[in-house]
Design an enzyme around this catalytic site. Structure first.
Site, PDB file in Angstrom:
ATOM      1  N   GLY A   1     -12.828  -5.806  67.283  1.00 32.06           N
ATOM      2  CA  GLY A   1     -12.722  -7.183  67.573  1.00 32.06           C
ATOM      3  C   GLY A   1     -11.685  -7.774  66.857  1.00 32.06           C
ATOM      4  O   GLY A   1     -11.269  -8.924  67.209  1.00 32.06           O
TER       5      GLY A   1
ATOM      6  N   ASP B   1     -12.587 -14.949  65.414  1.00 34.20           N
ATOM      7  CA  ASP B   1     -10.954 -15.168  65.523  1.00 34.20           C
ATOM      8  C   ASP B   1     -10.157 -14.093  65.421  1.00 34.20           C
ATOM      9  O   ASP B   1      -8.782 -14.389  65.637  1.00 34.20           O
ATOM     10  CB  ASP B   1     -10.817 -16.418  64.660  1.00 34.20           C
TER      11      ASP B   1
ATOM     12  N   ARG C   1      -3.811   0.081  57.677  1.00 34.01           N
ATOM     13  CA  ARG C   1      -4.423   1.096  56.967  1.00 34.01           C
ATOM     14  C   ARG C   1      -3.996   2.503  57.384  1.00 34.01           C
ATOM     15  O   ARG C   1      -3.673   2.712  58.682  1.00 34.01           O
ATOM     16  CB  ARG C   1      -5.785   1.061  56.851  1.00 34.01           C
TER      17      ARG C   1
ATOM     18  N   ASP D   1     -21.051   2.210  62.751  1.00 32.07           N
ATOM     19  CA  ASP D   1     -19.814   1.915  63.050  1.00 32.07           C
ATOM     20  C   ASP D   1     -18.878   1.914  61.837  1.00 32.07           C
ATOM     21  O   ASP D   1     -17.550   1.888  62.139  1.00 32.07           O
ATOM     22  CB  ASP D   1     -19.662   0.507  63.838  1.00 32.07           C
TER      23      ASP D   1
END
Length: 485
Positions: free
Chosen positions: A95, A129, A183, A259
């Protein structure tokens, strides 16, 4: 980006995209008002041939996300589900991040991902957001750095770019500054990636994903007669090792949802993490973990529960007996990994399982008996090298504690062990009275000058000291093939 910026170590190999539209959605990075480079990990960049990039080229790739040459042409928001605090959520997915590129690591030939956090909205953002606070990015840089230094399998913070937006957050002072983090990690295929396919009863795609994971990350299992069970056994072993390294480091992940665990057994996506101030099984990292589900002492339970959820997905395509046998191997794998992790933390050569388990038990008893007076990290620092560090420990800040009766059993056990690579004790790190820690008060103290005066000096000095610690200990990814993921 000019190709001359890339070294011969740059070897693109974008494999995940071949899985197709059932696994990810093409997305675009947000168009940020600013892109100010705050951190670049040149050591990690050198391992994938990107250390020669100028700062301007770096920002184009990791602030504006221009594609890397011959790599993935567009960012991919990965699809997955997951249990969050043991409640199933089918509305997850990347997301506020995406998979940006995949490339081979020099020396190990591992396939590594470059993936983001805070790169903008995706189809899976829901009401979010898609952004990351600058403080959150700084915290991930710190957590990943110290975990690597202490020998835990971890993603590495690769880049942090401040993005010039004012963000509102309910759990910290707002408005606050924004950033995008990149990352470098071994994989972003989560337990929840399998869960999503099981949710939709896509057995065909579960088999496709199993084949992809085996061929990409566990090629030695290619000829296994029962691939689902063989894969689960490998994931169990990797997860047990990760857990053991967390426990030895006194690390509390905080949000051990399905997750947030990946098939390669690597720690990533650091949110409300904490390092233990002192031994406390009930220590909780996340303020919203009111039941203590993911407390320090319950992390073994949490990891095993997550592995059970993965196994349940694999029963759709695999034989139950083999999967159950793989799950039942977790306890032994964890005990073995914990012995190895504590020996590494103490800088000692092993003497065999029976002897080593007694040493591990003595170390945990000593930590418990030290109570409020003994911090977690200084205990391992003071006794690194075992009996070879006795004079150092008994002349240091905690000398009075170590000379007491509570530590006699532990010191007696140490007398049976030889130091592993004793030359490490000559490092300047071990001439200091205190180790590098990341207790929450220090994390806040490192953030304050950035927040108040845009002063990055204290943070950069801390990162230099963490890097010195990594070199002194010689653990983790840098140790080579023995500890490679």
């Amino acid at each position: 980006m000019a190709s001359m910026s890339l070294s011969s170590a740059y070897r693109p190999d974008p494999r995940f995209q071949s899985l197709g539209a059932d696994f990810a959605d093409p997305v675009e990075a947000a168009d940020f008002p600013q892109t100010v480079l705050r951190y670049r990990n040149d050591r990690a960049a050198a391992s994938v041939g990107l250390d020669g990039l100028t700062d301007a080229a770096w920002v184009r790739n990791f602030g504006r996300f221009a594609p890397l040459p011959d790599n993935q042409p567009t960012p991919l928001a990965m699809r997955y589900h997951g249990h969050q605090f043991r409640v199933y959520n089918p509305d997850l997915g990347d997301g506020r991040g995406f998979l940006f590129a995949q490339l081979r690591e020099a020396g190990t030939d591992r396939l590594l991902d470059l993936a983001t956090k805070g790169s903008g909205r995706t189809p899976w953002s829901r009401s979010g957001d898609g952004r990351l606070t600058l403080k959150g990015g700084v915290r991930e840089v710190l957590a990943a750095g110290l975990l690597e230094a202490l020998g835990a399998p971890t993603s590495r913070a690769f880049s942090l770019v401040e993005t010039g937006e004012a963000l509102t957050r309910g759990d910290e002072p707002s408005p606050t500054r924004s950033a995008v983090l990149t990352r470098l990690s071994h994989s972003h295929i989560r337990f929840g990636t399998f869960q999503r396919l099981a949710y939709f009863d896509r057995r065909d795609l579960i088999s496709v994903l199993i084949d992809h994971v085996v061929e990409t990350y566990h090629p030695h299992l290619g000829d296994a007669p029962d691939r689902p069970a063989a894969l689960l056994e490998a994931v169990v072993a990797a997860s047990a090792r990760l857990l053991a390294r967390w426990m030895a480091a006194g690390f509390v992940h905080g949000v051990l949802n399905t997750d947030n665990m990946v098939v390669t057994g690597e720690s990533f996506d650091y949110g409300p993490w904490r390092f233990l101030p002192r031994n406390d099984p009930n220590f909780v990292a996340a303020y919203f973990d009111q039941s203590g589900l993911y407390s320090f002492g319950r992390q073994p339970e949490a990891v095993f529960w997550n592995l059970q959820q993965l196994a349940a997905c694999l029963t759709l395509v695999g034989e139950q007996a083999g999967l159950l046998a793989a799950l039942n191997g977790f306890s032994d794998a964890y005990r073995t990994a914990l012995r190895e992790a504590i020996l590494d933390r103490l800088g000692l050569e092993g003497r065999g399982p029976d002897h080593d388990v007694e040493l591990v038990n003595a170390a945990f008893r000593a930590l418990a008996e030290g109570g409020e007076a003994l911090r977690w990290e200084p205990f391992f620092f003071d006794w690194f090298g075992g009996e070879a560090s006795e004079a150092r420990a008994l002349s240091g800040p905690r000398a009075g504690l170590y000379d007491g009766e509570a530590f006699r059993a532990f010191r007696a056990r140490l007398a049976d062990y030889a130091p592993d690579r004793p030359e490490r004790l000559a490092d300047a790190v071990f001439q200091k009275p205190e180790p590098e820690e990341l207790i929450i008060d220090e994390v806040e103290a490192l953030w304050a000058p950035i927040d108040q005066a845009d002063d990055w000096g204290p943070l950069n000095a801390k990162l230099d000291r963490i890097e010195a610690t990594r070199r002194a200990y010689g653990l983790g990814v840098a140790r080579g093939e023995k500890d490679a993921l």
